[in-house]
Design a protein around this motif. Structure first.
Motif, short mmCIF file in Angstrom:
data_model
loop_
_atom_site.label_atom_id
_atom_site.label_comp_id
_atom_site.label_asym_id
_atom_site.label_seq_id
_atom_site.Cartn_x
_atom_site.Cartn_y
_atom_site.Cartn_z
N GLY A 172 0.81 -1.22 0.00
CA GLY A 172 0.00 0.00 0.00
C GLY A 172 0.84 1.27 0.00
N VAL A 177 4.03 1.53 -1.43
CA VAL A 177 5.03 1.59 -2.50
C VAL A 177 4.41 1.06 -3.78
N ASP A 178 4.72 1.64 -4.92
CA ASP A 178 4.15 1.15 -6.19
C ASP A 178 5.15 0.29 -6.97
N GLU A 224 -2.67 -3.26 -3.77
CA GLU A 224 -2.39 -3.62 -5.16
C GLU A 224 -0.90 -3.96 -5.32
MG LIG Z 1 1.58 -1.17 -4.18
#
Ligand SMILES: [Mg+2]
Ligand SMILES: Nc1ncnc2c1ncn2[C@@H]1O[C@H](COP(=O)(O)O)[C@@H](O)[C@H]1O
Ligand SMILES: Nc1ncnc2c1ncn2[C@@H]1O[C@H](COP(=O)(O)O)[C@@H](O)[C@H]1O
Ligand SMILES: Nc1ncnc2c1ncn2[C@@H]1O[C@H](COP(=O)(O)O)[C@@H](O)[C@H]1O
Ligand SMILES: Nc1ncnc2c1ncn2[C@@H]1O[C@H](COP(=O)(O)O)[C@@H](O)[C@H]1O
Ligand SMILES: [Mg+2]
Ligand SMILES: [Mg+2]
Ligand SMILES: [Mg+2]
Ligand SMILES: [Mg+2]
Ligand SMILES: [Mg+2]
Ligand SMILES: [Mg+2]
Ligand SMILES: [Mg+2]
Lengths: 205, 205, 205, 205, 205, 205, 205, 205
Positions: free
Chosen positions: C145, C147-148, C179
């Motif tokens: 949540g 870090v992408d 994600e």
């Molecule tokens: Mg992420």
């Protein structure tokens, strides 16, 4: 055993003295005796009394062959990895004990599918295939998809984590989409070897 | 979503009126919107207000594309059977929504391994593979063994009996002996599509 | 391994003599060898024959580095507690073996979330994150949540009672609402390290 | 209920006629009545006889307030997502029924941890916190780590696949490493609301 | 199917239009077609186009026989109760479709063992036995103990409570102490019928 | 621990040398230290360096009390049998460490309900009750039905067979119909003791 | 049934026409017939042909009494809550059908133990006790602790969340520490009623 | 125990010194004492103080008989295999301790049903039957089908693989279609022996 000159013993958990007596009794009445899941200690004790007893460390099979037996037909025994070999050997030696020729095709798991593909010809010649695999247990389904002979799948407890003692391979094999598979208990090489011999005999009679 | 012009909605279980408002809000602020697990009823209601909304019956994806987006790189999406396609399409359309080119290679399950083998070249060209399978779920491990790219495995709830709602495929995939597999939740096409895009972007930047 | 100068061995359960032979064989043909889940006894035996073998007590990694290898990119390895470090080290050393730079961020579990938050900058710089956690296993979702980048979640068997050998952390990670997470088997540091390298390579090529 | 002017009814599965009689009986003897898990049909039938009955569609609470009651202290009710709100409202309205002031902090799940962090001050002021979450269920542990008040964790059945009807969130919460958490049954908002009131009363007496 | 003039379709979950096309395609190329788990609606649609299609309400088998086929050998199909008959009929009709003669011995469960004992002679004559049972699932082991032919055990989901959708019968069958049993998935009559035919063919060639 | 002069260590699995250092560090900065699940070996090593360390064989608590602390309020700790006492003592000593007075009411399981009934007065006087039970785990629900104070239920792994390592008691407690129960992990005496202290403090402030 | 003038039918899942024939057949040969788990539809159909058939909506028992029978001895049937009554009635009416007098003691669950205690005298007089409970299922153990007569425990599927369809009550009952309990399948009122009659007859002969 | 001159001790897990004291206490007040699950070490220690103590290695029963007791009635104890005998002996000796005559019919498992059938006459004469079996656990249902006396089924943990510590036999027994069976915990010979005595006493009074 109903066939008259073979007897089978599940050695695991039996007290040594009791086990020796069973071996002696069967040897005197019947001649050939197959014991599975025997420990080295059990072997030493049986050997003291019945020096012709043979023990295979890998498969834990403790057997006595006094009457000779001709091997017929063919059962193929495949494994996914090398850790599955003890269970595979229990299956293979059971099948041989009951009179089947056995071809061993080990370490052909699906993570490197080309090794398996190169052996399809050999496998196809058998009357029946025993597929032994742990972890993901995918070998049985892939073999059944490649060959049109009955496949007896043996899940093993090899693995860790979410394999839950063999449950993972067991479920994989039960859910296979390929045609012609049935499954025995986790690590039950004996059961697979026995049923393979029944099928092999039907094919060879 | 952090990237500025995409928003994602998990439609399942949301009340229609509430859902329409979210779509409107996102559409006004952001332009592109991806909704997963939408029902036809939800689609009708959204369409009333936002006529450019598109709905795909198969994947249950309800999306609005107002800003164009160029697709780059390549993600391969494979399925074991035809019943796995709804989940695969959720994955594929998610990946496309976030900017990845997608190749679909469906119905190549391991019960007929040669269909899969004939597609290896195509699969190999992708930056990342999504392998979707139910029942025995062996597809992911076989693909990972054939290709040296990361494989995201999606177990599906397709099957019956001892598949226990997808548990069987899930355990198979977690226990795979092949290198380069990780697993998302049962039927979670969205999660696989999202992570595949992240990997694809890293490869293409 | 397909890449030409690395080989991997799963040491657990292998007989010592057999293992020594595999190491020798790989060493002669390939140079670099990575063995996981090795015991100290196995190490002593291999060292007798191949004195350049190195053993890390913590991770149970038994490796031979004869060809040098430059490390590139970055993989971040995080753990929830200190008991998760053995699994994390298996992951980290696997990633290093296959050529990735690794940053270790240990003991940043969610029961004290501020320690994790203070490390977000460091984590964000990696191409891929490995999140290792037992008990409740919430670390992976929180990291994803924040870090992408793709997060590979490794549940560990650390805990007691209703953790059921790691099942609890495994389910948490599979059900994460964040994600960009995928999960490997319980305690499977190697699998996470391997896949992280694949992603790291794609990012750095 | 022992306290003299509150009675509780678990409406689910009760036959309508039987339920109406219980409401009438309690209303006549006691005044305030709280029914949980009531259907709209049950509400219509009760209202026919007791027109002052109130029904909340979201929480399925069907209550009668005839004696007034002053609310004291503070219980905080947090949820991970919006789908958890029905269970949270069962908890909140139960706590209010038994005399506690309630603060609602909804949709602060750990996948976006900053929303939760911005509410810590508000949460900290409560005597007791109810943390309601499905899927991965990590909210409860993170809250307990941030605040030094007792946290009552309520796993919900929200989710799909490997959440197994709430089992995933339940196990997460039971295995939390944070100090000061205890857990009630899946979806048991009532149980959490009741115990929170007991704690709140102790704090306020 | 590899044998040239039989094709199999798993109808469950297939869209009607798609299914009709498969039937037409197979009928034109192959002649004989076996569909399992077909609904009456699917039958009506297929019949519209292929009026020679036959449907058996009990087994949900939807078949087309255009080429005649001589039946050989013998497969015995036993059930524990009358509720197991739908699964048994899927097995029996599958075996007949692939060319085996079938003897049906229904409702001979172990709670009244004498009914089974009176049929042993008939069962013994078969090349292979299919034992179908739900609830406790003990039939398969008892039959295997009585007869020295391979037994394919089919657990059914018949039962309630602690049968957990067939798990109880599945575990019973996997754990049988009798020699010569292997197990297919819960309710998988097709799988048992197919493998029985393979064995029957080997015996009759 | 946030409170300034208490620190907690989970000793199980920690390496002795590492553990001694933590104790020394905490002792120097903080004074009072509570270690749970410590082995006798760990105790011997800590004592060498910090001779004031105290060890309780029953509860496996290894503590250092250098600052005195007045005990306030009351927590009642009940057990079903004598085998549950180790877990109960972990709870009781944790509560005492954090400043609560504790009343011990052991071996009052529901198989002999009158022993429990004779203690209700004593139990009722506490601010909070910890109910510790294995096997059927019914104690917690019965206590909660008798007393209107919050009950923290601790399932233990005491039992055999279908208790599945404490699962049986855990499920019993989660499903209790009584009002005012919440549950911690199997054998988690510490967690119960901590939360009981939080509640006790709220009641006594 | 072996006793000569009673026959039992498990109606659930039986086709109406088939069921009517069984009733007719038994009625003509035997007189008294007990059907369990019958639907109202099945009742209507049977009544058409056999107008003396009686149906109890609560227990789903569909019976024909043509020969009179004197009731002897005493079986006590207890339930934890009112939702358990359907299962209890199946048990009670089965016992009456086979000739036992039955005392009903309903809604005496352990969350309010005093109601149960006030009935101990009545319970004690029976030859055998049937204890029916869902959710936590603690009733059976408490009763067995109070009374020295055999207790047959019937777990019910009443509950939600972590009761997993009755598993929770089943495990509680199997793990009871009290002396003199044995357990039947979840919701199996018939099985309990039958065995209670056997015991009652032994006591009364 | 309520009956005045028998006391029961569950020895497993009790500290030796504590156990000796319990034996001494009971011996002085009561005379006859039955201890189950005693180790040889516990026996040696008790014997030191109470030389009349008797120990049975097979059943792990450690008893003191000082008052004589006449045995009445009849309980039959059957086992599936020889590995089930330890559990059967715990049951048999418990029944004898409480005053029942016991007939032992061992190793009559269903894989060789004729051995069981030849003993039906003997079994039928008992007031109550205890059926002890592991693995598939089918013995209990078959016996109950043959005999119209109450059968107490004892699943044992004997087996491997998918028996999951006795779960397989437990589920088989709970799901039995035969009339007149109830089940105790896995390996709980004591529980079965106790309840059998209760029934036997009712029959003989
Ligand atoms: Mg992420
Ligand atoms: N939502 C709920 N979940 C669990 N228990 C509840 C709930 N609502 C009420 N109860 C309990 O159910 C009892 C009432 O049950 P009943 O007598 O069947 O109406 C109350 O006293 C509460 O203890
Ligand atoms: N009842 C059944 N259960 C399991 N597998 C089946 C069944 N019927 C057919 N199959 C398999 O499903 C395959 C066809 O699947 P599909 O291509 O989806 O129609 C056949 O080749 C069979 O192997
Ligand atoms: N017996 C126990 N069970 C569960 N958690 C514990 C226990 N004892 C201590 N803890 C927790 O473990 C933390 C310390 O863990 P560690 O940093 O590994 O020493 C404490 O802050 C407590 O939250
Ligand atoms: N083998 C056994 N399995 C289960 N319960 C037993 C067993 N032996 C004795 N018990 C029970 O344990 C009680 C004694 O437990 P304790 O007070 O711990 O010695 C007895 O009254 C019996 O109810
Ligand atoms: Mg095949
Ligand atoms: Mg790969
Ligand atoms: Mg806290
Ligand atoms: Mg046989
Ligand atoms: Mg209470
Ligand atoms: Mg009793
Ligand atoms: Mg009977």
């Amino acid at each position: 055993a109903r066939s008259g000159f073979e007897e089978v013993i599940f050695c695991q958990g039996k007290q040594t003295q009791h086990l020796v007596e069973i071996y002696k009794h069967f040897y005197e009445h019947d001649s050939n005796v197959l014991g599975t899941r025997a420990s080295r200690e059990q072997y030493e004790a049986v050997k003291e009394v019945l020096p012709m007893a043979q023990y295979d460390e890998m498969s834990k099979v403790l057997s006595i062959y006094s009457k000779e037996r001709e091997l017929t037909g063919c059962v193929a025994v495949c494994t996914g990895g090398t850790s599955d070999i003890p269970v595979a050997e229990e299956a293979a030696q059971t099948a041989e004990f009951f009179g089947a020729k056995v071809k061993r095709i080990y370490d052909v798991g699906v993570a490197g599918i080309h090794r398996l593909l190169s052996k399809v010809d050999v496998i196809e010649d058998a009357n029946c295939i025993i597929a032994v695999a742990g972890m993901e247990g995918a070998l049985a389904g892939v073999v059944a998809g490649l060959v049109d002979k009955p496949v007896i799948a043996v899940p093993t407890s090899v693995g860790y984590g979410a394999n839950f003692g063999g449950l993972s391979a067991l479920l994989t094999m039960l859910n296979s989409c390929a045609e012609g598979i049935a499954v025995v208990n986790i690590d039950n090489g004996f059961g697979a070897g026995y049923m393979a011999t029944q099928i092999n005999r039907l094919a060879e009679r």
